[in-house]
Design a protein around this motif. Structure first.
Motif, PDB file in Angstrom:
ATOM      1  N   GLU A 146      27.504  18.972  42.867  1.00  8.65           N
ATOM      2  CA  GLU A 146      26.234  19.262  42.199  1.00  8.65           C
ATOM      3  C   GLU A 146      26.371  20.398  41.206  1.00  8.65           C
ATOM      4  N   LEU A 147      27.367  20.252  40.353  1.00 10.74           N
ATOM      5  CA  LEU A 147      27.655  21.300  39.370  1.00 10.74           C
ATOM      6  C   LEU A 147      26.472  21.635  38.480  1.00 10.74           C
ATOM      7  N   ASP A 148      25.611  20.673  38.278  1.00 14.20           N
ATOM      8  CA  ASP A 148      24.486  20.920  37.375  1.00 14.20           C
ATOM      9  C   ASP A 148      23.529  21.986  37.910  1.00 14.20           C
ATOM     10  N   PHE A 149      23.741  22.385  39.183  1.00 14.86           N
ATOM     11  CA  PHE A 149      22.866  23.414  39.722  1.00 14.86           C
ATOM     12  C   PHE A 149      23.328  24.823  39.390  1.00 14.86           C
ATOM     13  N   LEU A 150      24.527  24.929  38.875  1.00 12.79           N
ATOM     14  CA  LEU A 150      24.973  26.241  38.416  1.00 12.79           C
ATOM     15  C   LEU A 150      24.313  26.512  37.075  1.00 12.79           C
ATOM     16  N   ALA A 151      23.874  27.736  36.894  1.00 12.35           N
ATOM     17  CA  ALA A 151      23.311  28.090  35.599  1.00 12.35           C
ATOM     18  C   ALA A 151      24.420  27.977  34.547  1.00 12.35           C
ATOM     19  N   ARG A 152      24.013  27.742  33.338  1.00  5.87           N
ATOM     20  CA  ARG A 152      24.957  27.440  32.281  1.00  5.87           C
ATOM     21  C   ARG A 152      26.137  28.425  32.206  1.00  5.87           C
ATOM     22  N   ASN A 153      25.839  29.710  32.082  1.00  3.56           N
ATOM     23  CA  ASN A 153      26.937  30.668  31.928  1.00  3.56           C
ATOM     24  C   ASN A 153      27.734  30.821  33.225  1.00  3.56           C
ATOM     25  N   GLU A 154      27.052  30.617  34.352  1.00  3.01           N
ATOM     26  CA  GLU A 154      27.748  30.687  35.638  1.00  3.01           C
ATOM     27  C   GLU A 154      28.791  29.576  35.746  1.00  3.01           C
ATOM     28  N   SER A 155      28.385  28.371  35.361  1.00  3.80           N
ATOM     29  CA  SER A 155      29.322  27.260  35.495  1.00  3.80           C
ATOM     30  C   SER A 155      30.519  27.483  34.581  1.00  3.80           C
ATOM     31  N   ASP A 156      30.271  27.993  33.387  1.00  2.00           N
ATOM     32  CA  ASP A 156      31.387  28.307  32.491  1.00  2.00           C
ATOM     33  C   ASP A 156      32.343  29.277  33.151  1.00  2.00           C
ATOM     34  N   GLU A 157      31.764  30.328  33.721  1.00  2.00           N
ATOM     35  CA  GLU A 157      32.590  31.370  34.316  1.00  2.00           C
ATOM     36  C   GLU A 157      33.416  30.850  35.493  1.00  2.00           C
ATOM     37  N   VAL A 158      32.748  30.180  36.439  1.00  2.00           N
ATOM     38  CA  VAL A 158      33.451  29.676  37.615  1.00  2.00           C
ATOM     39  C   VAL A 158      34.553  28.708  37.208  1.00  2.00           C
ATOM     40  N   LEU A 159      34.166  27.736  36.383  1.00  2.00           N
ATOM     41  CA  LEU A 159      35.125  26.696  36.038  1.00  2.00           C
ATOM     42  C   LEU A 159      36.271  27.259  35.216  1.00  2.00           C
ATOM     43  N   TYR A 160      35.958  28.196  34.351  1.00  2.00           N
ATOM     44  CA  TYR A 160      37.000  28.790  33.526  1.00  2.00           C
ATOM     45  C   TYR A 160      38.010  29.535  34.396  1.00  2.00           C
ATOM     46  N   LYS A 161      37.476  30.333  35.304  1.00  2.00           N
ATOM     47  CA  LYS A 161      38.371  31.096  36.176  1.00  2.00           C
ATOM     48  C   LYS A 161      39.205  30.184  37.061  1.00  2.00           C
ATOM     49  N   LEU A 162      38.553  29.167  37.613  1.00  2.00           N
ATOM     50  CA  LEU A 162      39.284  28.251  38.490  1.00  2.00           C
ATOM     51  C   LEU A 162      40.331  27.467  37.715  1.00  2.00           C
ATOM     52  N   ALA A 163      39.960  27.087  36.502  1.00  2.00           N
ATOM     53  CA  ALA A 163      40.891  26.292  35.710  1.00  2.00           C
ATOM     54  C   ALA A 163      42.143  27.095  35.379  1.00  2.00           C
ATOM     55  N   ILE A 183      25.440  13.089  33.326  1.00  2.00           N
ATOM     56  CA  ILE A 183      26.550  12.798  32.420  1.00  2.00           C
ATOM     57  C   ILE A 183      26.602  13.804  31.283  1.00  2.00           C
ATOM     58  N   ARG A 184      25.437  14.255  30.883  1.00  2.00           N
ATOM     59  CA  ARG A 184      25.388  15.160  29.733  1.00  2.00           C
ATOM     60  C   ARG A 184      25.856  16.564  30.088  1.00  2.00           C
ATOM     61  N   PHE A 185      26.007  16.818  31.380  1.00  2.00           N
ATOM     62  CA  PHE A 185      26.419  18.148  31.826  1.00  2.00           C
ATOM     63  C   PHE A 185      27.656  18.640  31.097  1.00  2.00           C
ATOM     64  N   VAL A 186      28.626  17.768  30.980  1.00  2.00           N
ATOM     65  CA  VAL A 186      29.910  18.169  30.407  1.00  2.00           C
ATOM     66  C   VAL A 186      29.767  18.522  28.931  1.00  2.00           C
ATOM     67  N   GLU A 187      28.808  17.876  28.283  1.00  2.00           N
ATOM     68  CA  GLU A 187      28.638  18.124  26.850  1.00  2.00           C
ATOM     69  C   GLU A 187      28.374  19.596  26.545  1.00  2.00           C
ATOM     70  N   ASN A 188      27.504  20.210  27.349  1.00  2.00           N
ATOM     71  CA  ASN A 188      27.226  21.604  27.020  1.00  2.00           C
ATOM     72  C   ASN A 188      28.019  22.565  27.896  1.00  2.00           C
ATOM     73  N   LEU A 189      29.274  22.218  28.050  1.00  2.00           N
ATOM     74  CA  LEU A 189      30.190  23.095  28.752  1.00  2.00           C
ATOM     75  C   LEU A 189      31.084  23.743  27.710  1.00  2.00           C
ATOM     76  N   ASP A 190      31.556  24.908  28.019  1.00  2.00           N
ATOM     77  CA  ASP A 190      32.490  25.588  27.137  1.00  2.00           C
ATOM     78  C   ASP A 190      33.681  24.668  26.815  1.00  2.00           C
ATOM     79  N   ALA A 191      34.056  24.626  25.557  1.00  2.00           N
ATOM     80  CA  ALA A 191      35.072  23.667  25.117  1.00  2.00           C
ATOM     81  C   ALA A 191      36.404  23.851  25.847  1.00  2.00           C
ATOM     82  N   ARG A 192      36.775  25.091  26.093  1.00  2.00           N
ATOM     83  CA  ARG A 192      38.056  25.349  26.773  1.00  2.00           C
ATOM     84  C   ARG A 192      38.020  24.788  28.188  1.00  2.00           C
ATOM     85  N   VAL A 193      36.878  25.010  28.849  1.00  2.00           N
ATOM     86  CA  VAL A 193      36.721  24.513  30.214  1.00  2.00           C
ATOM     87  C   VAL A 193      36.783  23.001  30.220  1.00  2.00           C
TER      88      VAL A 193
END
Length: 416
Positions: A146-163, A183-193
């Motif tokens: 349920e990644l969409d429940f992370l706030a936008r900047n939070e998801s960037d941060e978590v995923l970036y660090k984990l990646a 499906i649109r979740f990934v669209e507004n994710l940081d490009a690097r992530v």
DNA sequence: CTTCCACCGGAAGTACCGGTAA
DNA sequence: TTACCGGTACTTCCGGTGGAAG
């Protein structure tokens, strides 16, 4: 009391209702063979000591995403123990752990690291967890549901660090599985992530009615006594759930509630009627949930429509707006503009509370014809709770307070 | 063929609120 | 503590539209 208790001790229908709960992971996952196989292929490299590709999984609610992931990873880690090639996985639901701090603490906790629950910075927690994981040569798989429940900047941060965590690890390796309904979740994710996590993708399509039936049958075997569910009941559960984007969770909920109703009524068997009752019960819950969070003017619009329907006419936007203004005046509120009401109507339509059919009446203009699509008596129950609206309802809609409408709105039987 | 009704629905902007970074 | 940001609820303004009536 004795009677009630002994009835509870000797249930007539259920053997094990837990298997109908949404978090139960069955031994068989019908109609997900393909997904199980491809996920299995992706993660199997972990047995060779390699990091599996990071993966994104999409699919609507109740399409078996979580179940498949847990199913496969459970078997993977069992296998890894057998061959002494340790693979460990963490399941994290970001609806619950909805900040990067909590995600990292949860990973730490699940891997057995003792962490103070407060007092550390996110960076410090990250560092400790990372070092702890790296203390052994091992493959880790982190599932973020349920990644969409992370706030936008939070998801960037978590995923970036984990990646990027693998760059800091010498012994261990970490693979990531992200699950989202959107499906649109990934669209507004940081490009690097996006690029580092989207190495693999999987889509879970909705189930159709026939597939839902199989799922239900499978579970019903475990949940109920033999021969205590009618075939029709299962078919109707499946058909009702298929009608709303094939949500297996919903189908199972229906069956569970139907079973509970049947049990309460001391029936021998779960029948069609119990499913319909269950449907009405769930539907009522949904409507209450929906309407109680509606903005004030939306409620008044709904109230206006309710009043007009009780007088039995085809309601158009313009007429509705007239009545809406009238009610606003009686309640002493500033009405909103017709433009806004037009949007409110669209919103209510999107929520499935009313239907709006566009009609062209030529010379007499173009408008929408409005109809309430939920049980009016539920709406009245809700309105009565509202101190501002209550008096009005009691004064002007007393004809609706009687029971005459109650039963006329039951679920229309569906054609199997 | 034109007119014209009764709306629809896009665009742009304001007011307000809750949450967050500084 | 405060400035700032993003989201929601709402306005104002206005061009667009399908088909019965003329």
């Amino acid at each position: 009391m004795d009677k009630i208790f002994s009835r509870a001790l000797a249930p007539k229908i259920f053997v094990n209702r837990e298997v109908l709960r949404p978090d139960y992971i069955p031994e068989q996952l019908p109609h997900r063979e393909e997904q199980i196989k491809s996920l299995g292929m992706i993660v199997s490299v972990a047995l060779q000591g390699e990091r599996p590709s990071n993966l994104f999984i999409y699919g609507l609610t109740g399409t078996g995403k979580t179940a498949v992931v847990k199913y496969v990873l459970k078997r993977l880690s069992d296998k890894s123990l057998e061959f002494n090639r340790p693979v460990k996985w963490f399941y994290i639901n970001t609806r619950i752990d909805n900040t990067s701090y909590r995600v990292f603490t949860r990973i730490g906790e699940l891997s057995g690291l003792k962490l103070p629950f407060t007092g550390l910075s996110t960076a410090e927690v990250y560092k400790r967890v990372r070092d702890f994981l790296d203390s052994e040569k091992r493959i880790y798989i982190v599932v973020l549901d349920e990644l969409d429940f992370l706030a936008r900047n939070e998801s960037d941060e978590v995923l970036y660090k984990l990646a990027r965590i693998n760059e800091d690890l010498t012994k261990a390796k970490v693979g990531i599985i992200g699950i989202t309904n959107n499906i649109r979740f990934v669209e507004n994710l940081d490009a690097r992530v996006r690029s580092s996590l989207g190495e693999e993708e999987m889509v879970f399509p909705p189930y159709n009615a026939i597939q839902l039936e199989d799922i239900l049958r499978e579970r019903a075997k475990l949940a109920f006594k033999e021969n205590s569910v009618s075939e029709e009941a299962i078919k109707i559960c499946a058909a009702l759930a298929a009608r709303e984007h094939g949500d297996a969770r919903r189908a199972l909920d229906l069956l569970r509630i139907a079973g509970e109703i049947a049990e309460r009524e001391q029936a021998e068997k779960v029948l069609e009627e119990h499913v319909y009752k269950a449907y009405d019960e769930l539907e009522k819950e949904r409507v209450i949930q929906l309407v109680s969070t509606l903005p004030f003017h939306s409620r008044i619009v709904l109230l206006s429509l309710l009043k007009m329907e009780s007088e039995g006419v085809n309601v158009t936007t313009g007429e509705l707006y007239m009545v809406y203004r009238e009610i606003s005046q009686k309640l002493g509120i500033d009405p909103v503009t017709q433009r806004r009401v037009s949007d409110i109507i669209s919103e209510l339509e999107a929520l499935g509370i009313l239907s709006a059919r566009v009609v062209n009446r030529g010379r007499y203009g173009k408008t929408r014809i409005l109809k309430i699509t939920v049980n009016p008596s539920t709406l009245i129950e809700i309105f009565i709770q509202d101190p501002l609206i209550r008096d009005y309802v009691e004064r002007e809609l007393e004809n609706l307070l009687t029971t005459e409408l109650q039963d006329s709105y039951n679920t229309q039987t569906i054609d199997l």
